[in-house]
Design an enzyme around this catalytic site. Sequence first.
Site, PDB file in Angstrom:
ATOM      1  N   ASP A 266      37.925  40.601  26.198  1.00 64.79           N
ATOM      2  CA  ASP A 266      36.941  41.013  27.438  1.00 64.79           C
ATOM      3  C   ASP A 266      35.422  40.344  27.009  1.00 64.79           C
ATOM      4  OD1 ASP A 266      38.163  41.877  29.507  1.00 64.79           O
ATOM      5  OD2 ASP A 266      37.248  43.861  29.616  1.00 64.79           O
ATOM      6  N   ASP A 325      42.356  49.494  18.319  1.00 66.76           N
ATOM      7  CA  ASP A 325      41.137  48.914  18.603  1.00 66.76           C
ATOM      8  C   ASP A 325      40.722  47.527  17.584  1.00 66.76           C
ATOM      9  OD1 ASP A 325      40.189  50.546  20.555  1.00 66.76           O
ATOM     10  OD2 ASP A 325      39.174  51.869  19.773  1.00 66.76           O
ATOM     11  N   ASP A 327      38.721  46.968  15.347  1.00 70.56           N
ATOM     12  CA  ASP A 327      38.274  47.315  13.654  1.00 70.56           C
ATOM     13  C   ASP A 327      39.554  47.979  13.051  1.00 70.56           C
ATOM     14  OD1 ASP A 327      38.001  49.413  15.403  1.00 70.56           O
ATOM     15  OD2 ASP A 327      36.693  50.336  13.604  1.00 70.56           O
ATOM     16  N   ASP A 419      40.933  57.561  27.171  1.00 68.56           N
ATOM     17  CA  ASP A 419      41.841  57.890  26.415  1.00 68.56           C
ATOM     18  C   ASP A 419      42.242  59.433  26.476  1.00 68.56           C
ATOM     19  OD1 ASP A 419      39.310  58.529  25.394  1.00 68.56           O
ATOM     20  OD2 ASP A 419      39.723  57.667  23.514  1.00 68.56           O
TER      21      ASP A 419
END
Length: 687
Positions: A266, A325, A327, A419
């Site tokens: 994104d 995610d 990281d 979430d």
Amino acid sequence: MAPNWWVKPVVVKMENPNNWSMVELHQVPSAEDFLNDKRRGRNKNAKQLTWVLLLKAHRAAGCITSIASTTFSLSYAVRRRVTSGLTDTETDIGKPVTTSIRFYTCIKACLWLSVILLGFEIAAYFKGWQFRPPDLHLQYLYTLTNPFAFKGFFDWIYSKWVLIRVEYLAPPLQFVANVCVCLFLIQSLDRFVLCLGCFWIRFMKIKPISKQSLPDLESGDGDGFFPMVLVQIPMCNEKEVYQQSIGAVCSLNWPKSKILIQVLDDSDDPTAQLLIKEEVHKWKHNGANIVYRHRVIRDGYKAGNLKSAMNCSYIKDYEFVAIFDADFQPSPDFLRRTVIHFKDNEELGLVQARWSFLNKDENLLTRLQYINLAFHFEIEQQVNGIFFNFFGFNGTAGVWRIKALEDSGGWLERTTVEDMDIAVRAHLHGWRMIFLNDVECQCELPESYEAYRKQQHRWHSGPMQLFRLCLPAIIESKISIWKKWNLIFLFFLLRKLVLPFYCFTLFCIVLPMTMFVPEATLPSIVIYYVPVTMSFLNILPAPKSFPFIVPYLLFENTMSVTKFNAMISGLFQLGSAYEWVVTKKSGRSSDGDLISLIEKDPKQNSRGISEPDLEELQKKMKKEEMKAYRNKKHNRVYTKELMLAFLLLTAAARSLLAARGVHFYFLLFQGIAFFLVGLDLIGEQVE
């Protein structure tokens, strides 16, 4: 020999004043070592004792010098922060943020009122009006009650002020204090019960067990459980960590024909887009089944990104989806240890893994975050998963059954905690969830206070948005009354609303106000004993962090300002409740991981024809980042925290006049903690 608690024991050997040597000992000598000199035929040497005393004096002088240098560097940092001019009420272009103006004004009013009252109380102290709670000095009772008694002007004003306190201010303040104390004790009891649940789980060795052993890729697909798995990596301008996450996911130990990796980019930065696209092309060239997706219309943040990816036509061929995610670095056996739990368990909708942190020892801020998150995973997630069959999905390092996502309505963009939203809806539809405490996925913690503050604002405003939206659905759902009670009162009200409310109100507002209205009292057990006990319980999952128990207690109270503001924003749908800022990553852990990946598969080091262009682009990007780092990046001054620091320090001065020992020390150190955080002296330091 000179053993001491702050220096290593040493032995000084001398033949003459000009010939001596010094040896440090690794173990502290016992008392017998000092008493057995005569048995060994040795006599005490006065010159040795002189050298030892000189050595101790030298060490003491060095310690004083280090304290002075530390104080000087701290004062320089304070001056640099104050003169930088940018506060948290301004954006990068200097426009004020209007969502917290009322909150800031209220704190500022309390501060000025406290300063005025402190001056008033100091004058009363020297006039002889000072008292120790809860009773006034007997010689002034007649002056207060007898309207015909002789009074000076100050005595008349102060007597009126005392009567106003007793009749009008103390009762409502005491009521608020009692309510906060009750909420504090209830929440402390909840944490204590969670710790007992964790102890029971460990004692009984309870953990989710799959119905089938781990599959072996080398044995083929005959007896193994290898369903079709979709892996998604949502990211946005993640230039620091995109390589490590893509590399780790592409190294997952799973049949290539039964896995598809979606890199959901994104990014609105063309450089980031090009770098991520090139990384995907590199891994695809090396045999990974990976695709790159970039949205044209970037609505809904992460939820919109995931929702868009799930609308692809080929999704119907996959049974499970794993989310990481940018990281996060899953181990190669992550899918083998998580997906196996879905075997012959059709009611299971989610398998959540624990997070581990590569930079938990980077600075004081990351150490304090680690204490909180270790308690969250080890106790909250594990206990709720075992006994309540519900916990909030952490948004990453989890595997969903795609059917459960579709049955629950899919990803929605209505809150900033998509979430938690999908987890609540899946629970209401009867889907089970399990938490695997022994399966870890590596990631990194925010290293700057600014990044951590924005992350916590989103994490505490989102649940209140969700509570407003899903409360009717919880009440009307077909789940048991016990599960409804757990969702409404324990999960949302007690842990998401009550915790930040009482923590801020009790320790940052009510406690300092009771110093100026001493007729409203707080027991020492609430100020000292219960918080320390709760801190001990919170630190149990991270025993190596025990030396940081006092900074942890002070820092948690400091963060209550941000959490309370976020909770109010989410509950009343204020503008800041919809803010979504991607947590800043450092990417410091990526170098070693990429080297290990290269060593594991040398073929992956080849970039083909595009390698020179990519290296040139990376060099250009680093130059641009360094330029922006020097010119634009700087520490902020956080006005709310500074205002509360002065409020607490002012109240500490008032408590010193009243000789209230425990309250004074708590207010003093808490005020210092607010001061350090307000000047951004915790976490990553930017020169």
